[in-house]
Design an enzyme around this catalytic site. Structure first.
Site, PDB file in Angstrom:
ATOM      1  CB  SER A 206      -0.922   0.017   1.230  1.00 40.02           C
ATOM      2  OG  SER A 206      -0.162  -0.038   2.428  1.00 40.02           O
TER       3      SER A 206
ATOM      4  CB  THR B 155     -40.842  25.099  -9.512  1.00 39.21           C
ATOM      5  OG1 THR B 155     -41.961  25.552 -10.274  1.00 39.21           O
ATOM      6  CG2 THR B 155     -40.736  25.929  -8.239  1.00 39.21           C
ATOM      7  CG  HIS B 156     -41.584  21.513 -12.320  1.00 39.42           C
ATOM      8  ND1 HIS B 156     -41.599  20.176 -12.009  1.00 39.42           N
ATOM      9  CD2 HIS B 156     -42.473  22.103 -11.468  1.00 39.42           C
ATOM     10  CE1 HIS B 156     -42.453  19.952 -11.023  1.00 39.42           C
ATOM     11  NE2 HIS B 156     -42.986  21.116 -10.672  1.00 39.42           N
TER      12      HIS B 156
ATOM     13  CB  SER C 223     -13.495  26.155 -28.554  1.00 44.42           C
ATOM     14  OG  SER C 223     -13.495  25.258 -29.643  1.00 44.42           O
TER      15      SER C 223
ATOM     16  CE  LYS D  49     -18.595  27.140 -26.951  1.00 40.66           C
ATOM     17  NZ  LYS D  49     -18.244  25.733 -27.171  1.00 40.66           N
TER      18      LYS D  49
ATOM     19  CD  GLU E 148     -18.929  22.722 -19.222  1.00 44.43           C
ATOM     20  OE1 GLU E 148     -19.765  23.270 -19.949  1.00 44.43           O
ATOM     21  OE2 GLU E 148     -17.831  22.304 -19.651  1.00 44.43           O
TER      22      GLU E 148
END
Length: 468
Positions: A23, A155-156, A277, A283, A290
């Site tokens: 280990s 909501t939703h 990008s 971008k 993320e």
């Protein structure tokens, strides 16, 4: 040097077995904790007359020299010595001679490794609490800077009612406050000493476990030696708490990703926390948000992994329990990395108040307040609900919003409408009408910020009392 435990064996360990069971490649992270525990242990051996005082000093000096070499990167750890405990003991004996072998008197690697993990996790819980505190401060600062900013509440993921943007941010402050409470509570179970339990049954030497606990700053010792060496509840509890922290971070990340998109344009993240990008020069990607969202899964996996390892283990120690460390280390690193980035990312975030106001003005999130208006005029709520539903449908068909309607159009749906409806429908009025404890009214949000800042001072006090 042969194995420190090799006296009973007649053959060398197969090199594949050594590599598979070792280990050291990951538990070397416990080097400082291992030496910290050993220094307290050998001091106790001297106090109790188990090891001569002159030998104790030799061993302590040797341990400190080994520690200095580890910090300087001068020590190469060996797979053949299995783990951090055996590696350090080997280097100690090389440093001070055979007297170094007295260090392991009255203990086992079973209670030694458990002690190391308690020491390691105790320190990390304090550090993580401090990072959560810094994130709360960033959120509160943004909230105080945007007290006049109104945002659609959802909501939703459908627009529901307008709320103060600070009210939305303070929801996360509350989540992270619970996370801090959980970490502080878990500290109570972490700050208990297993050393002295031996392999599983205690030791024949007249040791003083409470003295070691005092030297290492533990609040107490394990009551049962079997439990002491086999307990990993404190790690499971930490991993569970970490999973909830990552859940809360991930939810905030999702909103930052949405809010920073062109479709929302509610916020702009600082360039320092975004990437570009390789092919599309226009971008600006919210990669930090993320990636934190993505890394949440690995923290969940570490929790489930350890629970699965433990679920069928008989008492006391089993080699399976070697699998308790990598997930713990990975979770600490993942969580620390996320929290170190999050506070400055929130602090430097630009809030597009104009875009938020535009969004509030072009929806039907003030519809509930019309129903409440009619209820105030004596109309039962269910009838008022139906009236407003028809009014909204009319607006959608005509390409209008509620504030675009004339009084005559309002009265086509109910004669109870009068000119005061226009004041009721203003976003500020809608927000401030929710003047209840925990609501979105400006005075309530200001009071919530004040309460949160008071809790921050309590966290600071706790941190000051628990810094290792």
């Amino acid at each position: 040097m042969s194995k420190l435990w090799g006296g009973r064996f007649t053959k060398q360990t197969n090199h594949l077995v050594e590599e598979y069971t070792a280990s050291i490649n990951f538990d070397k992270a416990l080097a400082e904790e291992d030496i910290q525990g050993s220094l307290a242990h050998v001091s106790m051996l001297g106090k109790c007359g188990i090891v001569p005082a002159e030998d104790v000093e030799i061993i302590k000096n040797g341990l400190n020299k080994v520690l200095d070499k580890i910090r300087a990167g001068e020590i190469q750890f060996s797979v053949s010595d299995e783990d951090i405990h055996m590696n350090i003991e080997k280097h100690l004996i090389e440093e001070v001679g055979a007297v170094g072998g007295k260090l392991h008197t009255g203990r086992s690697r079973n209670d030694q490794v458990a002690t190391d993990m308690h020491l390691y996790l105790r320190k990390r819980v304090v550090e993580l609490t401090g990072l959560l505190h810094a994130l709360q401060e960033s959120l509160i600062t943004q909230a105080k800077s945007n007290m006049d900013t109104i945002i659609p509440g959802y909501t939703h993921l459908q627009r529901a009612q307008p709320i103060l943007f600070p009210h939305h941010l303070m929801a996360y402050v509350s989540m992270f406050e619970r996370d801090i409470d959980r970490l502080k509570d878990s500290y109570k179970r972490i700050n208990v000493l297993p050393l002295g339990a031996g392999a599983l049954a205690g030791t024949t030497f007249p040791i003083d476990r409470h003295y070691v606990a005092e030297q290492l700053g533990f609040d107490g010792v394990y009551e049962n030696s079997l439990d002491a060496v086999s307990d990993r509840d404190f790690i499971v509890e930490f991993l569970a708490g970490a999973s909830l922290i990552m859940t809360h971070l991930s939810r905030l990340c999702e909103e930052l990703v949405l809010w920073s998109s062109t479709e929302f344009s509610f916020v702009e993240l600082d360039d320092a926390f975004c990437t570009g990008s390789s092919i599309m020069p226009q971008k600006k990607n919210p990669d930090v948000a993320e990636l934190v969202r993505g890394k949440t899964g690995r923290v969940y996996g570490n929790l489930i992994g350890l629970l699965t390892v433990l679920k069928s283990l008989p008492l006391a120690y089993n080699k399976d329990m070697q699998e308790d460390k990598e997930g713990m280390f990975d979770t600490v690193a993942t969580l620390e990395g996320a929290l170190q980035l999050f506070a400055p990312m929130i602090a430097t975030m630009k809030v597009n108040t104009g875009r938020m106001r535009e969004a509030v003005n072009k929806d039907f999130s003030n519809a509930t307040d019309i129903a409440d208006f009619l209820v105030g005029k004596g109309l039962p709520f269910r009838q008022a609900h139906e009236v407003i539903g028809k009014t909204v449908l009319y607006c959608i068909q005509e390409g209008k919003y509620l504030l675009d309607l004339t009084l005559e159009e309002f009265q086509n749906f109910s004669p109870l409408f009068d000119d005061s409806i226009y004041a009721v429908l203003q976003p500020e009025a809608v927000v401030n009408a929710r003047n209840v404890y925990g609501g979105t009214a400006t005075v309530q949000v200001a009071a919530a910020i004040e309460r949160a800042e008071d809790k921050l001072t309590h966290t600071v006090t706790w941190l000051e009392g628990h810094v290792q």
